[in-house]
Design a protein around this motif. Structure first.
Motif, PDB file in Angstrom:
ATOM      1  N   UNK A 246       0.833  -1.203   0.000  1.00 26.06           N
ATOM      2  CA  UNK A 246       0.000   0.000   0.000  1.00 26.06           C
ATOM      3  C   UNK A 246       0.868   1.254   0.000  1.00 26.06           C
ATOM      4  N   UNK A 247       0.207   2.402  -0.236  1.00 26.05           N
ATOM      5  CA  UNK A 247       0.893   3.684  -0.137  1.00 26.05           C
ATOM      6  C   UNK A 247       1.389   4.251  -1.450  1.00 26.05           C
ATOM      7  N   UNK A 248       1.230   3.535  -2.549  1.00 22.81           N
ATOM      8  CA  UNK A 248       1.701   4.033  -3.851  1.00 22.81           C
ATOM      9  C   UNK A 248       0.807   5.196  -4.295  1.00 22.81           C
ATOM     10  N   UNK A 249       1.404   6.328  -4.713  1.00 27.90           N
ATOM     11  CA  UNK A 249       0.587   7.470  -5.147  1.00 27.90           C
ATOM     12  C   UNK A 249      -0.088   7.219  -6.494  1.00 27.90           C
ATOM     13  N   UNK A 250      -1.273   7.806  -6.662  1.00 26.59           N
ATOM     14  CA  UNK A 250      -2.046   7.702  -7.898  1.00 26.59           C
ATOM     15  C   UNK A 250      -2.219   9.079  -8.528  1.00 26.59           C
ATOM     16  N   UNK A 251      -2.156   9.126  -9.853  1.00 27.35           N
ATOM     17  CA  UNK A 251      -2.523  10.339 -10.573  1.00 27.35           C
ATOM     18  C   UNK A 251      -4.026  10.287 -10.866  1.00 27.35           C
ATOM     19  N   UNK A 252      -4.636  11.367 -11.333  1.00 26.56           N
ATOM     20  CA  UNK A 252      -6.073  11.352 -11.609  1.00 26.56           C
ATOM     21  C   UNK A 252      -6.435  10.299 -12.652  1.00 26.56           C
ATOM     22  N   UNK A 253      -7.507   9.543 -12.427  1.00 29.00           N
ATOM     23  CA  UNK A 253      -7.942   8.568 -13.427  1.00 29.00           C
ATOM     24  C   UNK A 253      -8.452   9.281 -14.669  1.00 29.00           C
ATOM     25  N   UNK A 254      -8.158   8.715 -15.826  1.00 30.85           N
ATOM     26  CA  UNK A 254      -8.515   9.384 -17.084  1.00 30.85           C
ATOM     27  C   UNK A 254      -9.276   8.462 -18.026  1.00 30.85           C
ATOM     28  N   UNK A 255      -9.852   9.072 -19.049  1.00 30.11           N
ATOM     29  CA  UNK A 255     -10.546   8.327 -20.079  1.00 30.11           C
ATOM     30  C   UNK A 255      -9.604   7.933 -21.198  1.00 30.11           C
ATOM     31  N   UNK A 256     -10.069   7.059 -22.076  1.00 31.64           N
ATOM     32  CA  UNK A 256      -9.212   6.595 -23.155  1.00 31.64           C
ATOM     33  C   UNK A 256      -8.898   7.699 -24.160  1.00 31.64           C
ATOM     34  N   UNK A 257      -9.724   8.723 -24.237  1.00 34.57           N
ATOM     35  CA  UNK A 257      -9.406   9.847 -25.124  1.00 34.57           C
ATOM     36  C   UNK A 257      -8.198  10.613 -24.596  1.00 34.57           C
ATOM     37  N   UNK A 258      -8.171  10.853 -23.289  1.00 35.44           N
ATOM     38  CA  UNK A 258      -7.042  11.566 -22.687  1.00 35.44           C
ATOM     39  C   UNK A 258      -5.739  10.805 -22.795  1.00 35.44           C
ATOM     40  N   UNK A 259      -5.799   9.494 -22.599  1.00 37.37           N
ATOM     41  CA  UNK A 259      -4.567   8.702 -22.716  1.00 37.37           C
ATOM     42  C   UNK A 259      -4.112   8.634 -24.158  1.00 37.37           C
ATOM     43  N   UNK A 260      -5.066   8.637 -25.102  1.00 41.35           N
ATOM     44  CA  UNK A 260      -4.690   8.658 -26.507  1.00 41.35           C
ATOM     45  C   UNK A 260      -4.000   9.950 -26.892  1.00 41.35           C
TER      46      UNK A 260
END
Length: 527
Positions: A246-260
């Motif tokens: 546990x404890x690993x930082x996360x960035x904001x979850x995104x949609x497939x358009x943003x990752x593309x």
């Protein structure tokens, strides 16, 4: 033999839940892929809705992560226990509604559903901008209009990436790009458009629901912000073997358009990209607001909140996949065994050898409804008239043309009516895996150079890993586009294809007859 061990604390992990595959990608500080994992899944059409079971989400994520662990073990001789940062991506839009106890109220309704015409039309008129059928707010309002019994019990709604992120971190947040597929975003404020929130609140006030908009929609975050940390429960959820800490930082979850957009370095104004897989969509980062209201164009955002014009087509390569599978089965029945990737290479390659008029064949690839073409439900079809030149080459050509046709309809609005200026479109996705073919056909169909990088085939999971890595480096003060230019794409291997005059002429002829094909498609819905 295992490779030289590396410091996984400096690595970033991206996981994307796509339409046909869940993929995990681990990258180093320069975005170089280190290891990957995957899981193949399919949506189901149940009780009138395209959906995925939440049990499949759980199983798929765990199998995907286990295969990533195995890849790390084989390559580096270590058990993966931690990474520098994690990011979750998923199919945008759709509808996941939960009660106060986090029970799913109705099965997941994906972006593919076109059951929200009334809600979409009313909201578009109310807000004065296009609200697509697949957006979360359309699904919510349609459920209200249909008096669905679950609506008063809603405690929160989210997207697929938001659901998984919450399961792993406990945070009810969403990246601005994905949030822009739920409800219109005020790009200056970096959150939901306040005027439109007030309008929706007034619209639904008479129903007496116990919830308010601001309570049930996720908090909006932009690229580089912290979005929480992996909890003990989340670690066991993702890795039941118990090795992940546990404890690993996360960035904001995104949609497939943003990752593309991230994976193709198309986050700066006047850049654009095409993502072509089960669905096909083009994203153009705007230099100025659109002059007009277009039902075929969505306005969403980059992961940093910059406005983007999006042409989203529900139907992409799904029909082609079906034909390739059929031909593979025929070969197996004849005692032959041909790898799937070879079948795709042949199918795509033969398309370049077709006749200029593609033999007089016709095809429509609609597995689901296609809002861009004003078609409510899909019936994939192939039509030929007596005397047509029914050859493999023409058959393959007309199906690749069919996959690009809806996108051409939307891009014509951007390029010809809105006068959007672009030098090229960056491409990624399955349509472009066969070298040159998809690029050449897309360039010829859209009238603009289409480029790919060596990493384009890595897809959204790679783009999500880059967003996670950017969060770790945000303290350098760089904007996301500056980070991508300097750290990731400075020495990218770029391959470009310009429009081909013969293919352009052939595709233009295909589009001239396309309205007649759509007449057949609309009548086929009665089957």
């Amino acid at each position: 033999m295992a490779q030289e061990p590396i410091d996984m604390r400096k690595a970033s992990l991206g996981i994307e839940l796509g339409s046909t595959r869940i993929k995990a990608m681990l990258v180093d500080e320069r975005g170089t892929p280190l290891a990957s994992g995957g899981y193949t899944w399919e949506n189901r059409f149940i009780n009138g809705y395209w959906t995925y079971a939440m049990e499949d989400v759980t199983h798929g994520l765990q199998v995907c992560y286990a295969s990533l662990k195995k890849d790390v073990k084989e390559k580096y001789g270590i058990i993966l226990t931690s990474v520098g940062a994690i990011g979750i991506s998923g199919m945008m839009h759709g509808y996941l509604a939960f009660d106060v106890h986090d029970n799913l109220l109705v099965p997941f309704r994906t972006w593919r559903n076109t059951t929200t015409t009334e809600a979409s039309t009313r909201l578009s008129q109310l807000f004065g901008c296009n609200i697509p059928l697949r957006w979360s707010i359309s699904h919510l309002y349609q459920a209200i209009l249909d008096k669905e019994p679950h609506v008063p019990h809603i405690a929160r709604i989210t997207t697929l990436s938001g659901y998984v992120h919450h399961r792993l971190t406990g945070r009810k947040v969403l990246g601005v790009g994905d949030a822009s597929g739920m409800f219109p975003i005020d790009s200056e404020a970096g959150t939901y458009n306040a005027r439109m929130v007030d309008a929706f609140t007034a619209l639904t006030a008479g129903y007496g629901f116990p919830w308010k908009f601001e309570n049930i929609f996720p908090t909006v975050l932009t690229a580089g912000e912290s979005a929480g940390f992996l909890t003990e429960d989340g670690a066991r959820f993702l890795d039941p073997e118990g090795d992940l800490t546990a404890g690993i930082p996360f960035c904001p979850p995104e949609g497939d358009a943003g990752t593309g957009m991230t994976a193709t370095n198309s986050v700066r104004p006047a850049t654009g990209n095409i993502s072509a897989g089960t669905s096909i969509f083009a994203m153009v980062v705007l230099q100025r607001p659109l002059a007009g209201f277009h039902r075929e164009i969505d306005v969403v955002t980059t992961p940093a909140g910059v406005p983007v014009a999006m042409v989203h087509c529900n139907n992409g390569t799904g029909d082609i996949d079906g034909w390739v599978n059929l031909f593979g089965q025929m070969l197996e029945c004849a005692g032959a065994s041909v790898p799937k990737h070879k079948l795709y290479d042949v199918f795509y390659g033969k398309a370049l050898e077709g006749d200029e008029d593609y033999g007089g064949l016709a095809a429509c690839n609609y597995m689901a409804g296609e809002p861009v073409a004003n078609v409510e439900s899909g019936r994939p079809l192939f039509v030929r008239v007596p005397g047509a030149r029914f050859t493999v080459e023409n058959f393959c050509r007309v199906h690749l043309f069919s996959a690009m046709a809806p996108l051409r309809m939307g891009m014509d609005i951007l390029m010809k009516e809105e006068k959007v200026q672009l030098e090229r479109l960056w491409a990624h996705g399955g349509f472009f895996k066969t070298e040159k073919v998809g690029q050449k056909i897309a360039a010829s169909a859209l009238g603009i150079d289409v480029s790919v990088t060596q990493t384009a085939s890595e897809g959204g999971a790679w783009g999500m890993a880059l967003l996670a890595s950017y969060m770790l480096k945000k303290n350098l003060g760089e904007k996301i586009e500056e980070y991508l230019d300097r750290k990731i794409f400075s020495d990218a291997d770029v391959k470009s294809e310009a429009p081909d005059s013969e293919l352009t002429k052939a595709f233009d002829a295909f589009m001239e007859q396309y309205p007649k094909v759509l007449e057949v498609e609309r009548s086929a819905r009665r089957l």
